[in-house]
Design an enzyme around this catalytic site. Structure first.
Site, PDB file in Angstrom:
ATOM      1  CG  ASP A 154       6.213   6.655   2.439  1.00  0.00           C
ATOM      2  OD1 ASP A 154       5.819   5.726   3.183  1.00  0.00           O
ATOM      3  OD2 ASP A 154       6.988   6.459   1.486  1.00  0.00           O
ATOM      4  CD  GLU A 212       6.166   0.612   0.971  1.00  0.00           C
ATOM      5  OE1 GLU A 212       6.179  -0.514   0.449  1.00  0.00           O
ATOM      6  OE2 GLU A 212       5.655   1.623   0.416  1.00  0.00           O
TER       7      GLU A 212
END
Length: 403
Positions: free
Chosen positions: A74, A136
């Site tokens: 991400d 994350e």
């Protein structure tokens, strides 16, 4: 089967908009298909929504521990940022490769994927594990299901390298983080009748004072960890929201606060002290209005990372790098979770610099990617062949002088 270059793979990865609020499944499918081209099986660990997944693969012998290369898929948003190039199209300008995630951390993912054919062809004495996670950037949330999955496996990695951008230096420590939100509920009334109400903002201010006082106490008295530029645990209130109008006693107030702790200090102890004060304040509020109260919402947390500089993993990885300097980083990673939750020795090392991460016109340099490619090639060489098998049998595979 043709091998893709790092830059070609980076262009593919950047083209996927994997901002944390979006699904990462298209990118995961791309990686699955890429690995399958080289005969590498992988498994998904899907989240409860079914819209996001971690991906895990092992290359080499399956009956023994190995080295895990970990990275998140991400990215942070581009909303409100003034980009001069398309953030989701790789733009090359001399040494710089621009695009969202180029530094944080699709550059590392691209280098790992480019090295997969060499991993497959190598006679590995110990395997290489590939771990690609989600979410994350919003508190190391997605990797939790991967941790749970690995905890159930009969064999888990012996060591982990998290490829966050460190300019290809080994980082052995970072602080932990605990982020919470406090919801305060008072009683509204006309400001001319203020004593009959419960002012949620006034109560919140007393909690803010506690945070500020505790932050000053930590700065003055520690404990201290000299490995960090800011050597002590820090506390701060980041946002405060409340009130409806000046002539109304505010019924609601919301505080967002964080603790960034040195690895040696438990942030839960600080949170318990704060909530003890909150309980006392809540009792005062309820003397005026029984429905008043203070509610805690945990937003995110991850532990700090702390590896001894002379740990065998540190020796092993540093011997593979061009730059042997050790780093201590100011941002958090999934490394602390691997270390604390599963007991997997972990460090952080990847291409690029976090000074470019999260910024408009984010970039990584060709030189940094080349350094990462060289590191991965040496890592593969350090884990293959008769010498590696001998050292594995001696229990010394993750020691210095790997080849």
């Amino acid at each position: 089967m043709s091998q893709s270059s790092v830059e070609e793979l980076l262009a593919e990865l950047i083209a996927f908009d994997t901002t944390s609020h979006r699904s990462n499944l298209p990118l995961i499918e791309f990686i699955e298909d890429y690995l399958a081209r080289f005969g590498v099986a992988s498994r998904r660990i899907v989240d409860a929504s079914g819209e996001k997944a971690n991906l895990y693969a092992t290359i080499g012998p399956k009956d023994r521990p190995g080295v895990m290369l970990s990275g998140h898929t991400d990215t942070v948003p581009v909303t409100g940022q003034a980009w001069s190039v398309d953030p989701y199209r790789l733009t090359v300008d001399g040494e710089r490769l621009y695009g969202r995630g180029s530094a944080d951390m699709k550059g590392f993912l691209a280098a790992v994927l480019a090295a997969v054919p060499a991993m497959v062809e190598a006679d590995l004495a110990a395997p290489l594990h590939l771990a690609f996670s989600h979410d994350e950037e919003v508190g190391c949330l997605g990797v939790r299901s991967l941790l749970a999955d690995l905890a159930q496996q009969p064999i888990r990695p012996a060591a982990c390298v998290v490829g966050e951008p460190t300019s290809m230096r080994a980082a052995t420590a970072h602080k932990g983080k605990l982020a919470v939100r406090l919801h305060l509920r008072g009683k509204a009334c006309h400001s001319g009748m203020a004593p009959e109400g419960v002012n949620a903002i006034h109560t919140a201010a007393r909690l803010v004072d506690w945070v500020a006082d505790k932050a000053a106490e930590k700065a003055a008295a520690g404990p201290f960890d000299e490995r960090f530029a800011i050597t002590h645990t820090t506390l701060q209130v980041g946002t405060i929201q409340g009130g409806a109008a000046l002539n109304i006693v505010p019924q609601d107030c919301q505080l967002d606060l964080e603790i960034r702790n040195i690895p040696e200090e438990d942030p839960e102890v600080l949170l318990d002290a704060l909530m003890s004060l909150a309980a006392s304040l809540e009792a005062e509020m309820r003397e005026v209005h029984p429905d008043a109260g203070i509610r805690l919402e945990r937003l995110s947390d991850y532990p700090g990372l702390s590896m001894a500089d002379d740990d065998s993993l540190v020796d092993f990885i540093v011997a593979l790098l061009d730059d042997h300097a050790l780093e201590r980083i100011g941002f958090g990673t999934e490394g602390g979770l691997f270390q604390h939750e599963l007991g997997i020795p972990s460090l952080v090392c990847g291409p690029g610099n976090m000074a470019q991460g999260h910024q408009p016109d984010e970039f990584v340099t060709r030189d940094q990617l080349a350094c990462c490619e060289a590191f991965l090639a040496r890592l593969i060489a350090g884990l293959e062949g008769p010498q590696a098998r001998r050292r594995l049998a001696e229990g010394a595979l993750l020691s210095a002088e790997p080849t």
